[in-house]
Design a protein around this motif. Structure first.
Motif, PDB file in Angstrom:
ATOM      1  N   LYS A   1      40.344   0.943 -77.208  1.00 22.48           N
ATOM      2  CA  LYS A   1      41.104   1.768 -78.149  1.00 22.48           C
ATOM      3  C   LYS A   1      41.635   3.021 -77.446  1.00 22.48           C
ATOM      4  CE  LYS A   1      38.864   1.254 -82.120  1.00 22.48           C
ATOM      5  NZ  LYS A   1      37.780   1.621 -83.051  1.00 22.48           N
ATOM      6  N   LYS A   2      40.786   3.645 -76.633  1.00 24.04           N
ATOM      7  CA  LYS A   2      41.185   4.859 -75.908  1.00 24.04           C
ATOM      8  C   LYS A   2      42.287   4.567 -74.886  1.00 24.04           C
ATOM      9  CE  LYS A   2      36.685   7.223 -75.743  1.00 24.04           C
ATOM     10  NZ  LYS A   2      35.721   7.676 -74.720  1.00 24.04           N
ATOM     11  N   ILE A   3      42.199   3.416 -74.214  1.00 24.15           N
ATOM     12  CA  ILE A   3      43.222   3.051 -73.217  1.00 24.15           C
ATOM     13  C   ILE A   3      44.579   2.905 -73.905  1.00 24.15           C
ATOM     14  CG2 ILE A   3      44.028   1.174 -71.704  1.00 24.15           C
ATOM     15  CD1 ILE A   3      41.074   0.744 -70.897  1.00 24.15           C
ATOM     16  N   ARG A   4      44.573   2.222 -75.046  1.00 24.31           N
ATOM     17  CA  ARG A   4      45.838   2.005 -75.780  1.00 24.31           C
ATOM     18  C   ARG A   4      46.370   3.334 -76.323  1.00 24.31           C
ATOM     19  NH1 ARG A   4      42.739  -2.797 -78.049  1.00 24.31           N
ATOM     20  NH2 ARG A   4      43.231  -4.457 -76.561  1.00 24.31           N
ATOM     21  N   ALA A   5      45.468   4.177 -76.839  1.00 22.86           N
ATOM     22  CA  ALA A   5      45.888   5.462 -77.414  1.00 22.86           C
ATOM     23  C   ALA A   5      46.459   6.401 -76.347  1.00 22.86           C
ATOM     24  CB  ALA A   5      44.713   6.123 -78.123  1.00 22.86           C
ATOM     25  N   ALA A   6      45.964   6.266 -75.117  1.00 23.36           N
ATOM     26  CA  ALA A   6      46.429   7.141 -74.032  1.00 23.36           C
ATOM     27  C   ALA A   6      47.793   6.705 -73.511  1.00 23.36           C
ATOM     28  CB  ALA A   6      45.413   7.136 -72.895  1.00 23.36           C
ATOM     29  N   GLY A   7      48.254   5.520 -73.934  1.00 34.01           N
ATOM     30  CA  GLY A   7      49.534   5.011 -73.433  1.00 34.01           C
ATOM     31  C   GLY A   7      49.417   4.370 -72.065  1.00 34.01           C
ATOM     32  N   LEU A   8      48.203   4.061 -71.660  1.00 33.53           N
ATOM     33  CA  LEU A   8      47.997   3.327 -70.402  1.00 33.53           C
ATOM     34  C   LEU A   8      48.404   1.864 -70.625  1.00 33.53           C
ATOM     35  CD1 LEU A   8      44.606   5.008 -69.529  1.00 33.53           C
ATOM     36  CD2 LEU A   8      46.549   4.910 -67.950  1.00 33.53           C
ATOM     37  N   PRO A   9      48.710   1.101 -69.546  1.00 33.88           N
ATOM     38  CA  PRO A   9      49.127  -0.295 -69.730  1.00 33.88           C
ATOM     39  C   PRO A   9      48.094  -1.085 -70.560  1.00 33.88           C
ATOM     40  CG  PRO A   9      49.461   0.381 -67.461  1.00 33.88           C
ATOM     41  CD  PRO A   9      48.717   1.493 -68.138  1.00 33.88           C
ATOM     42  N   PRO A  10      48.544  -1.754 -71.642  1.00 35.41           N
ATOM     43  CA  PRO A  10      47.609  -2.454 -72.538  1.00 35.41           C
ATOM     44  C   PRO A  10      46.780  -3.531 -71.822  1.00 35.41           C
ATOM     45  CG  PRO A  10      49.855  -2.441 -73.436  1.00 35.41           C
ATOM     46  CD  PRO A  10      49.943  -1.821 -72.095  1.00 35.41           C
ATOM     47  N   THR A  11      47.331  -4.099 -70.766  1.00 34.56           N
ATOM     48  CA  THR A  11      46.577  -5.125 -70.020  1.00 34.56           C
ATOM     49  C   THR A  11      45.261  -4.561 -69.488  1.00 34.56           C
ATOM     50  OG1 THR A  11      48.717  -5.959 -69.343  1.00 34.56           O
ATOM     51  CG2 THR A  11      46.825  -6.854 -68.180  1.00 34.56           C
ATOM     52  N   LEU A  12      45.256  -3.262 -69.187  1.00 37.22           N
ATOM     53  CA  LEU A  12      44.026  -2.629 -68.688  1.00 37.22           C
ATOM     54  C   LEU A  12      42.941  -2.619 -69.758  1.00 37.22           C
ATOM     55  CD1 LEU A  12      45.534   0.371 -66.689  1.00 37.22           C
ATOM     56  CD2 LEU A  12      44.569  -1.747 -65.771  1.00 37.22           C
ATOM     57  N   ALA A  13      43.375  -2.609 -71.024  1.00 39.32           N
ATOM     58  CA  ALA A  13      42.409  -2.705 -72.122  1.00 39.32           C
ATOM     59  C   ALA A  13      41.971  -4.153 -72.311  1.00 39.32           C
ATOM     60  CB  ALA A  13      43.030  -2.167 -73.405  1.00 39.32           C
ATOM     61  N   ASP A  14      42.950  -5.062 -72.345  1.00 40.30           N
ATOM     62  CA  ASP A  14      42.657  -6.478 -72.614  1.00 40.30           C
ATOM     63  C   ASP A  14      41.669  -7.054 -71.609  1.00 40.30           C
ATOM     64  OD1 ASP A  14      44.560  -6.171 -74.582  1.00 40.30           O
ATOM     65  OD2 ASP A  14      46.173  -7.136 -73.430  1.00 40.30           O
ATOM     66  N   ARG A  15      41.867  -6.723 -70.337  1.00 39.98           N
ATOM     67  CA  ARG A  15      41.081  -7.384 -69.293  1.00 39.98           C
ATOM     68  C   ARG A  15      39.591  -7.073 -69.377  1.00 39.98           C
ATOM     69  NH1 ARG A  15      43.270  -5.162 -63.627  1.00 39.98           N
ATOM     70  NH2 ARG A  15      41.826  -6.762 -62.908  1.00 39.98           N
ATOM     71  N   LEU A  16      39.250  -5.931 -69.985  1.00 41.71           N
ATOM     72  CA  LEU A  16      37.833  -5.534 -70.005  1.00 41.71           C
ATOM     73  C   LEU A  16      36.957  -6.551 -70.727  1.00 41.71           C
ATOM     74  CD1 LEU A  16      38.055  -1.683 -70.716  1.00 41.71           C
ATOM     75  CD2 LEU A  16      37.667  -2.833 -68.517  1.00 41.71           C
ATOM     76  N   GLU A  17      37.494  -7.149 -71.817  1.00 41.86           N
ATOM     77  CA  GLU A  17      36.642  -8.078 -72.567  1.00 41.86           C
ATOM     78  C   GLU A  17      36.532  -9.432 -71.861  1.00 41.86           C
ATOM     79  OE1 GLU A  17      39.541  -7.752 -75.813  1.00 41.86           O
ATOM     80  OE2 GLU A  17      39.086  -9.857 -76.236  1.00 41.86           O
ATOM     81  N   HIS A  18      37.400  -9.669 -70.887  1.00 33.98           N
ATOM     82  CA  HIS A  18      37.334 -10.939 -70.142  1.00 33.98           C
ATOM     83  C   HIS A  18      36.605 -10.780 -68.811  1.00 33.98           C
ATOM     84  CE1 HIS A  18      40.070 -12.482 -73.123  1.00 33.98           C
ATOM     85  NE2 HIS A  18      40.946 -11.530 -72.826  1.00 33.98           N
ATOM     86  N   GLY A  19      36.377  -9.549 -68.401  1.00 36.50           N
ATOM     87  CA  GLY A  19      35.712  -9.318 -67.130  1.00 36.50           C
ATOM     88  C   GLY A  19      36.514  -9.858 -65.947  1.00 36.50           C
ATOM     89  N   ARG A  20      37.815  -9.573 -65.952  1.00 33.27           N
ATOM     90  CA  ARG A  20      38.654 -10.034 -64.851  1.00 33.27           C
ATOM     91  C   ARG A  20      39.902  -9.160 -64.691  1.00 33.27           C
ATOM     92  NH1 ARG A  20      41.648 -15.538 -66.217  1.00 33.27           N
ATOM     93  NH2 ARG A  20      42.989 -14.577 -64.700  1.00 33.27           N
TER      94      ARG A  20
END
Ligand code: ZN
Length: 241
Positions: free
Chosen positions: A222-241
């Motif tokens: 949520k914080k990554i998306r709110a900061a305007g960082l690339p959304p892929t950086l948020a998505d990848r965390l739950e996949h561990g890759r």
């Protein structure tokens, strides 16, 4: 004496806090940090100040170097470059100077720490196989060296019959061998296991163990998306890759 070996936090405060709580449960008495404190995640200041408060031997990672300098980012992965530019704006001059002054390699209590490799630590090479591990072993003057950088916790051992490597959970240090141990990533694991990773090194019992911990991934995302960082950086965390 029991060390907690922390690496690749990548501005992920939720993961860092869970790891630090676990180091207390594991009765760690000492800490080291293998770099990439910042870059990718939404809490560079908090993560940097938390590591500084540990007052422990720390080496510089490539993202720390990029975020603390004005190195041209042409040719970088656009996702990484966006996060680096964002992080540069968050850090104070004093924090950037602190990061820039970190060394590439440090000796600690009979072992060595480095972010990438001992043969060319400032070139940020990746060690995934025995050949790359062999190059680093040539420059390793302590029985044990810890590294990070790949976000994949693989351990290499050089013994009388050559080099062996692979994933590990516990490693008992034996005389006459050398160990080059990747401790995995706290803030952005890439071994298809999303749990935060760190190692403990018990110098009394000569035992290295990896620990994997659940943390509040949804909050970090949520914080990554709110900061305007690339959304892929948020998505990848739950996949561990
Ligand atoms: Zn990293």
């Amino acid at each position: 004496m029991k060390f907690a070996i922390l690496s690749d936090i990548h501005s992920n405060l939720e993961a860092l806090q869970v790891v630090l709580a676990d180091t207390k449960a594991q009765q760690c008495t000492h800490y080291v940090c293998l770099g990439d404190i910042v870059g990718y995640g939404p809490n560079p200041l908090e993560c940097l100040e938390t590591v500084r408060a540990l007052n422990c031997p720390t080496v510089i990672g490539n993202h720390d170097e990029y975020c603390a300098s004005e190195i041209d980012l042409t040719g970088f992965n656009p996702m990484a470059a966006d996060a680096i530019k964002w992080t540069r704006k968050q850090l104070s001059d004093e924090q950037r100077t602190w990061l820039r002054n970190l060394k590439y390699v440090r000796p600690v209590e009979g072992f060595t720490i480095v972010h990438s490799t001992l043969d060319l630590p400032e070139k940020w090479a990746y060690v995934f196989d025995k050949l790359a591990a062999a190059s680093s072993f040539n420059y390793q003057h302590t029985p044990v060296c810890f590294n990070g950088h790949t976000h994949v916790p693989i351990g290499f051992v050089r013994g009388p019959t050559g080099i062996q490597g692979g994933l590990y959970t516990r490693i008992k240090i034996e005389v006459g061998r050398k160990y080059f141990i990747n401790v995995g990533s706290i803030g952005q694991p890439r071994d298809r296991n999303p749990k935060a990773a760190y190692c403990t090194y018990d110098l009394i019992n000569n035992l290295i163990e990896i620990h994997r911990l659940d943390y509040d991934i949804a909050t970090t995302q949520k914080k990554i998306r709110a900061a305007g960082l690339p959304p892929t950086l948020a998505d990848r965390l739950e996949h561990g890759r």
